[in-house]
Design an enzyme around this catalytic site. Structure first.
Site, mmCIF file in Angstrom:
data_model
loop_
_atom_site.group_PDB
_atom_site.id
_atom_site.type_symbol
_atom_site.label_atom_id
_atom_site.label_comp_id
_atom_site.label_asym_id
_atom_site.label_seq_id
_atom_site.Cartn_x
_atom_site.Cartn_y
_atom_site.Cartn_z
ATOM 1 N N GLU A 44 0.846 -1.190 0.000
ATOM 2 C CA GLU A 44 0.000 0.000 0.000
ATOM 3 C C GLU A 44 0.885 1.246 0.000
ATOM 4 O O GLU A 44 1.918 1.276 0.663
ATOM 5 C CB GLU A 44 -0.889 -0.010 1.254
ATOM 6 N N LYS A 111 -9.782 1.703 -2.537
ATOM 7 C CA LYS A 111 -9.957 1.224 -1.164
ATOM 8 C C LYS A 111 -11.324 1.618 -0.611
ATOM 9 O O LYS A 111 -11.683 2.798 -0.569
ATOM 10 C CB LYS A 111 -8.844 1.799 -0.291
ATOM 11 N N CYS A 145 -5.337 -3.168 2.902
ATOM 12 C CA CYS A 145 -5.046 -2.947 4.317
ATOM 13 C C CYS A 145 -6.295 -3.050 5.205
ATOM 14 O O CYS A 145 -6.785 -4.145 5.465
ATOM 15 C CB CYS A 145 -4.328 -1.614 4.490
#
Length: 257
Positions: A44, A111, A145
């Site tokens: 990331e 995301k 994440c």
């Protein structure tokens, strides 16, 4: 078809210095390709670190995406990672996973869950939904994440997914959560999970322990890493996902499936 060798490059990140990170990462990508990788996963925010600095965003298709595309073209493989990208005329960037292919193809996933604990929701826009891609007959669904904590999005994508990619900047104090959730997502969805986490200390002082790993559809650890820069590598095969789900028909028993 459906068998792909995947490498997760566990690397440190120079804070907010894209050119320095490109220079450091190019030889690591080359090493992964030299080990036979057909898809190379970076972390990331691989080019900036997990920065909230105003103005850290770059245009969609900016220098970070160009780096990924250039590496993919040079080596004839797929290369992915996330970067802050501004799109649709908005002021705030997305935390955008970009996967570049050897033929010039570029796929994006944004995301879904900004990390509110660190204020990401104030500096980044949330994406709208999961994206599943086909790479060599392998159905790939990327998450990023903090998304790992939300089982529902993994469940929703499971029927069309052979492998989940999870690039991260996951902090050391919660490393047990990272390790456990990666394994849990593989077991409950009967799919491969590739977790690629950074090492080193971020510009805000956050420590990262790495712990990158590739997990099988049965929850086996196929490859793991400790707290140093390294590459984890494994062959993933769509046929193994199909066989696991045929042998153990758990997913159809989910309510609403």
């Amino acid at each position: 078809m459906g068998a792909v060798r995947i490498a997760a490059v566990q690397h440190d990140i120079v804070w907010e210095d894209r050119d320095a990170n490109f220079a450091r990462l190019a030889p690591q990508v080359a090493r992964a390709v030299g080990a036979g990788a057909e898809l190379v996963l970076l972390t990331e925010t691989f080019s900036t670190g997990f920065s909230m600095t105003p103005g850290i965003g770059e245009p969609e298709g900016g220098p970070s995406a160009q780096f990924l595309a250039g590496q993919a073209a040079e080596h004839g493989v797929w290369v992915g990672g996330t970067c802050p990208e501004i799109a649709d005329g908005q002021q705030l960037p997305y935390n955008s996973f970009v996967l570049a292919g050897p033929d010039g193809t570029v796929h994006r996933y944004r995301k879904l869950h900004p990390f509110t604990h660190a204020g990401e929701h104030e500096r980044f826009r949330a994406g709208e939904g999961p994206v599943t891609l086909d790479v060599g007959g392998l159905r790939i669904t990327p998450f990023v994440c903090y998304d790992l904590r939300f089982a529902d999005v993994f469940w929703t994508a499971a029927p069309a997914t052979d492998v989940y990619l999870v690039p991260a900047n996951w902090p050391s104090p919660r490393r047990l959560h990272w390790q456990t959730l990666l394994q849990a997502r593989a077991i409950e969805n009967q799919a491969y999970v590739v977790g690629c986490n950074r090492v080193g200390t971020a510009g805000d002082g956050t420590e990262h322990a790495g712990d990158s790993r590739i997990v099988s559809p049965m929850g086996e650890l196929l490859a793991t890493a400790a707290g140093v820069e390294t590459i984890v590598l494994a062959d993933v095969d769509a046929a193994e996902v199909t066989a696991t789900r045929d042998r153990l028909r758990f997913i159809p028993d989910r309510r609403g499936s």
